[in-house]
Design a protein around this motif. Sequence first.
Motif, PDB file in Angstrom:
ATOM      1  N   ALA A 352       0.842  -1.205   0.000  1.00  0.00           N
ATOM      2  CA  ALA A 352       0.000   0.000   0.000  1.00  0.00           C
ATOM      3  C   ALA A 352       0.872   1.249   0.000  1.00  0.00           C
ATOM      4  N   ALA A 355       4.144   2.632  -5.064  1.00  0.00           N
ATOM      5  CA  ALA A 355       4.020   1.784  -6.252  1.00  0.00           C
ATOM      6  C   ALA A 355       2.630   1.168  -6.300  1.00  0.00           C
ATOM      7  N   ARG A 375       0.095  -5.312   4.877  1.00  0.00           N
ATOM      8  CA  ARG A 375       0.469  -5.686   6.244  1.00  0.00           C
ATOM      9  C   ARG A 375      -0.133  -4.724   7.239  1.00  0.00           C
ATOM     10  N   THR A 376      -0.122  -3.445   6.859  1.00  0.00           N
ATOM     11  CA  THR A 376      -0.669  -2.403   7.735  1.00  0.00           C
ATOM     12  C   THR A 376      -2.056  -2.049   7.189  1.00  0.00           C
ATOM     13  N   ARG A 379      -3.109   1.526   6.050  1.00  0.00           N
ATOM     14  CA  ARG A 379      -2.519   2.038   4.805  1.00  0.00           C
ATOM     15  C   ARG A 379      -3.319   1.538   3.609  1.00  0.00           C
ATOM     16  N   THR A 436       6.465  -6.059  -9.276  1.00  0.00           N
ATOM     17  CA  THR A 436       7.110  -4.763  -9.586  1.00  0.00           C
ATOM     18  C   THR A 436       8.596  -4.747  -9.210  1.00  0.00           C
ATOM     19  N   GLY A 459       9.169  -6.460 -12.956  1.00  0.00           N
ATOM     20  CA  GLY A 459       9.513  -5.096 -12.568  1.00  0.00           C
ATOM     21  C   GLY A 459      10.382  -4.420 -13.618  1.00  0.00           C
TER      22      GLY A 459
HETATM   23  P1  NAP Z   1       6.818   1.953  -0.069  1.00  0.00           P
HETATM   24  O1  NAP Z   1       6.049   3.192  -0.334  1.00  0.00           O
HETATM   25  O2  NAP Z   1       7.820   1.886   1.028  1.00  0.00           O
HETATM   26  O3  NAP Z   1       5.741   0.768   0.197  1.00  0.00           O
HETATM   27  C1  NAP Z   1       6.128  -0.549   0.454  1.00  0.00           C
HETATM   28  C2  NAP Z   1       4.897  -1.379   0.758  1.00  0.00           C
HETATM   29  O4  NAP Z   1       5.341  -2.740   0.927  1.00  0.00           O
HETATM   30  C3  NAP Z   1       4.190  -0.985   2.046  1.00  0.00           C
HETATM   31  O5  NAP Z   1       2.811  -1.187   1.901  1.00  0.00           O
HETATM   32  C4  NAP Z   1       4.778  -1.983   3.046  1.00  0.00           C
HETATM   33  O6  NAP Z   1       3.925  -2.291   4.104  1.00  0.00           O
HETATM   34  C5  NAP Z   1       4.923  -3.209   2.195  1.00  0.00           C
HETATM   35  N1  NAP Z   1       5.907  -4.144   2.740  1.00  0.00           N
HETATM   36  C6  NAP Z   1       7.213  -3.881   3.001  1.00  0.00           C
HETATM   37  N2  NAP Z   1       7.806  -4.997   3.477  1.00  0.00           N
HETATM   38  C7  NAP Z   1       6.850  -5.961   3.524  1.00  0.00           C
HETATM   39  C8  NAP Z   1       6.855  -7.323   3.931  1.00  0.00           C
HETATM   40  N3  NAP Z   1       7.962  -7.921   4.378  1.00  0.00           N
HETATM   41  N4  NAP Z   1       5.702  -8.017   3.853  1.00  0.00           N
HETATM   42  C9  NAP Z   1       4.568  -7.426   3.417  1.00  0.00           C
HETATM   43  N5  NAP Z   1       4.496  -6.131   3.019  1.00  0.00           N
HETATM   44  C10 NAP Z   1       5.635  -5.415   3.054  1.00  0.00           C
HETATM   45  O7  NAP Z   1       7.586   1.483  -1.371  1.00  0.00           O
HETATM   46  P2  NAP Z   1       7.154   1.692  -2.911  1.00  0.00           P
HETATM   47  O8  NAP Z   1       7.760   2.936  -3.428  1.00  0.00           O
HETATM   48  O9  NAP Z   1       5.699   1.506  -3.032  1.00  0.00           O
HETATM   49  O10 NAP Z   1       7.923   0.493  -3.592  1.00  0.00           O
HETATM   50  C11 NAP Z   1       7.586  -0.858  -3.327  1.00  0.00           C
HETATM   51  C12 NAP Z   1       8.347  -1.750  -4.272  1.00  0.00           C
HETATM   52  O11 NAP Z   1       7.877  -1.552  -5.595  1.00  0.00           O
HETATM   53  C13 NAP Z   1       9.822  -1.432  -4.332  1.00  0.00           C
HETATM   54  O12 NAP Z   1      10.488  -2.225  -3.422  1.00  0.00           O
HETATM   55  C14 NAP Z   1      10.227  -1.721  -5.764  1.00  0.00           C
HETATM   56  O13 NAP Z   1      10.782  -3.013  -5.829  1.00  0.00           O
HETATM   57  C15 NAP Z   1       8.925  -1.708  -6.508  1.00  0.00           C
HETATM   58  N6  NAP Z   1       8.874  -0.590  -7.493  1.00  0.00           N
HETATM   59  C16 NAP Z   1       9.094  -0.899  -8.792  1.00  0.00           C
HETATM   60  C17 NAP Z   1       9.018   0.069  -9.763  1.00  0.00           C
HETATM   61  C18 NAP Z   1       9.267  -0.303 -11.192  1.00  0.00           C
HETATM   62  O14 NAP Z   1       9.283   0.586 -12.048  1.00  0.00           O
HETATM   63  N7  NAP Z   1       9.442  -1.564 -11.497  1.00  0.00           N
HETATM   64  C19 NAP Z   1       8.724   1.393  -9.420  1.00  0.00           C
HETATM   65  C20 NAP Z   1       8.500   1.702  -8.073  1.00  0.00           C
HETATM   66  C21 NAP Z   1       8.573   0.684  -7.126  1.00  0.00           C
HETATM   67  P3  NAP Z   1       3.988  -1.492   5.517  1.00  0.00           P
HETATM   68  O15 NAP Z   1       3.246  -0.220   5.278  1.00  0.00           O
HETATM   69  O16 NAP Z   1       3.316  -2.422   6.438  1.00  0.00           O
HETATM   70  O17 NAP Z   1       5.438  -1.295   5.820  1.00  0.00           O
END
Ligand code: NAP
Length: 499
Positions: A352, A355, A375-376, A379, A436, A459
């Motif tokens: 949440a 991305a 998880r949260t 959010r 992703t 991704g």
């Molecule tokens: P973010 O804003 O930090 O959000 C991460 C999300 O993942 C939060 O909802 C978090 O939950 C959850 N999470 C983290 N660790 C977890 C776990 N062990 N088990 C379950 N849920 C978990 O990050 P973001 O910017 O959205 O990016 C997330 C991922 O997307 C990145 O790691 C990256 O690999 C991918 N991404 C890819 C692209 C692309 O172009 N391919 C672009 C952007 C992002 P909590 O709130 O509970 O911590």
Amino acid sequence: MICVGIARGRHRHVIAEHKFLAENGIRLVELRLDFIQGNVQVKRLLRDRPCPVIATCRRAVDGGHWAGSEEARQLVLRTAIVEGVEYVDLEDDIAGQIRRYGQTKRIVSHHDFERTPGDLGGLQRRLADLDADIVKIATMSNHPSDNLRMLEMVREATVPTIGICMGDIGMPTRVLTGRYGAPFTYATFNEDRLLAPGQVGWRKMRDMFRYDAVGPGTRIFGVVADPVGHSLSPAVHNAALADAGIDAVYLPFRVPAEQLDEFIWEAARWPLAGLSVTIPHKEAVLRHVTARDELVERIGAANTLSFTGDTIAAHNTDADAAVESLENAISAQGAEGLVDVTEVKSALVLGAGGAARAVAFGLRRRSIDVTVCSRTPDRAKRVAAEVGCKAIDWSARYKIPYDCIVNATPVGMHPLVNETPFEQQHLRPYMVVFDTVYNPENTLLVKEARASGCRIVTGVDMFVRQAAIQFRLWHGRDPSEAVMREALKRATASAKLPG
Ligand code: NAP
């Protein structure tokens, strides 16, 4: 021209690296004589040299390794001059004590490892007056405006001047100093053995940033983030620019949150033409923009800025990239099951964060029934309310099947490559699985989904697609996505970084 620093303890290693660089087209090296262990054999290092040399011997106070007396150090420098070295680097406090002799050109240098002083122009003129052929000023950058002041000083100098800001905030100046008139820049021999913070290895300087092609008309693009060192966007965009033959360079701008406003206010001074925007600035940049697309409006975050005159236009390419990648994967991976994206009726988005929000928005715009799962729980509920979709608890993710599963969490990302957010036993062959995470591309989820007969979106597909949409916005034409994909793969393989 790129000058490569050679800093080795043994003479034979210095000679070998010098030969290697010359064979690889490098036309100037800096021999860091302060790194030599034991007696410095200047004659031996200069004899039969394969390309021109700057002789440098730094004290600790100037970031060097010299352990002997000051008298002995100056003797090393004088010997290099007598041996006819092409350039000698003399710090400003000793430049007056060592006189011009023979053909050797004098680089009068000044280092400040704490800050970038206020009156750079005055400093430059004082150094120039010390009988300098070239002035070199290297100072710590604590603010993006330090970089600008440095580059503007280089542009206004009447004696050839190299101005470089140290630290990762200062890194863009190393690539841009020539654009403003510096005769050359400095790079390191080894990517892993950096001589000063923010330095760039010579291959990266030559092949990724194409230093020698950066000139006064080169347009400046980049990614603004904090931290920014891990960003793979410079590799991807610069490769596409080179392939398309466009006179532009793409740089990593590390800008701390509290310095963002000033950085954007000063965009016209560089001048910046476009920026990718990432954590933590995606929302904060919006207070500066004069035009925004519908997605930016709805998502409340931008990942792309374009500067034209007084206009700053904001776009968000993530949502379109997600949907376009999904469409491509469905049509490219065989005719069985789903035929096109309109047949995807339901999607589960894991995570949440930013991305997840962008992907959920993109899918909703295609009328897909989206469920966000985090998880949260709060959010997830917040994202669901913004996007207009459902939210469920993390533990409920297997309760009903979906046409499409999207991982928008970091689970499975390097180094935790043996983890998956969605267990294989719940995957079905009719599903499209979209991870992703792009480092690595073949996450455990992707591998298990492939083994289960699912269609896959990676991704890397999404990353390349969002970069391609940015490229199109900025340059008015499509890049080669194959070139972008190859550059991304090479960069992830060599970086071994978390993402
Ligand atoms: P973010 O804003 O930090 O959000 C991460 C999300 O993942 C939060 O909802 C978090 O939950 C959850 N999470 C983290 N660790 C977890 C776990 N062990 N088990 C379950 N849920 C978990 O990050 P973001 O910017 O959205 O990016 C997330 C991922 O997307 C990145 O790691 C990256 O690999 C991918 N991404 C890819 C692209 C692309 O172009 N391919 C672009 C952007 C992002 P909590 O709130 O509970 O911590």
